[in-house]
Design a protein around this motif. Structure first.
Motif, short mmCIF file in Angstrom:
data_model
loop_
_atom_site.label_atom_id
_atom_site.label_comp_id
_atom_site.label_asym_id
_atom_site.label_seq_id
_atom_site.Cartn_x
_atom_site.Cartn_y
_atom_site.Cartn_z
N ALA A 36 1.18 -0.90 -0.10
CA ALA A 36 -0.01 -0.30 -0.25
C ALA A 36 0.61 1.19 -0.13
O ALA A 36 0.84 2.39 -0.64
N GLY A 39 4.16 0.11 -2.91
CA GLY A 39 3.58 -0.70 -3.84
C GLY A 39 4.19 -2.00 -4.48
O GLY A 39 4.63 -2.07 -3.72
N ASP A 72 -4.85 -3.28 -9.09
CA ASP A 72 -5.61 -1.89 -9.63
C ASP A 72 -6.87 -2.08 -8.57
O ASP A 72 -7.37 -0.31 -7.95
N HIS A 74 -6.25 -3.29 -5.79
CA HIS A 74 -5.49 -3.04 -4.09
C HIS A 74 -5.66 -1.55 -4.38
O HIS A 74 -4.85 -1.17 -2.84
N GLY A 75 -4.97 -0.43 -5.90
CA GLY A 75 -4.70 0.98 -5.29
C GLY A 75 -3.66 0.26 -5.17
O GLY A 75 -2.70 1.21 -4.94
N TYR A 76 -2.75 -0.97 -5.79
CA TYR A 76 -1.47 -1.12 -5.93
C TYR A 76 -0.54 -0.10 -6.91
O TYR A 76 -1.22 -0.81 -8.23
N ARG A 77 0.19 0.43 -7.11
CA ARG A 77 1.44 -0.46 -8.31
C ARG A 77 2.45 -1.30 -7.93
O ARG A 77 3.07 -1.74 -7.05
#
Length: 159
Positions: A36, A39, A72, A74-77
């Motif tokens: 988080a 990334g 995507d 989970h909003g991770y790079r």
């Protein structure tokens, strides 16, 4: 202890035990929080057609797309780490990577040393004859592993 019933002590013990389980399961190395914050670092071993690593370090293929969809959701790079399979697996074992895709074989010597995702729901084709594929996950990261497997079951058709 006047005024306490015989069930007070067990009830109190249960309350303490439940309060210790507020975030269960947990990662041994806080890998979910690291993803988080900074990334995901994902090792990719060239293994066409499932994983294709280009000369410029770009990673494509069905397993790369699956990892991107998980990130995507989970909003991770995602930062790809292309490399040789054994070197990537050593980094995974030491929790320096969040996953490794490509290059895994059924009789891999890494099977007892790292975690493994649920089998990916992929169909065999002429170009992709191995129907059962898995993604290697770092050992001891229960929260991370559970989130990955839940995503596979809910969104990728894994069983």
């Amino acid at each position: 202890m006047a005024g306490f019933t015989p069930l007070f002590a067990p009830a109190l013990a249960t309350l303490f035990a439940l309060s210790a389980c507020d975030r269960y399961p947990r990662d041994a190395d806080d890998l979910t929080a690291q993803a988080a914050d900074a990334g995901m670092r994902v090792g990719a071993s060239h293994d066409p057609p499932y994983v294709q690593v280009s000369a410029d370090g770009g990673v494509t293929g069905v397993e790369a797309e699956l990892v991107r969809r998980f990130a995507d959701a989970h909003g991770y790079r995602v930062t790809w780490v292309p490399g040789g399979h054994d070197a990537l697996m050593r980094d995974l074992e030491r929790t320096r990577l969040h996953a490794v895709i490509g290059g895994h074989h059924r009789k891999s010597p890494w099977k007892p040393k790292v975690g493994w995702s649920r089998p990916l729901h992929q169909r065999a084709t002429e170009d992709a004859p191995l129907p059962e594929r898995q993604i290697a996950l770092p050992p001891g990261q229960s929260q991370w592993h559970l989130a990955f497997d839940r995503h596979l079951v809910r969104h990728e058709g894994a069983q």
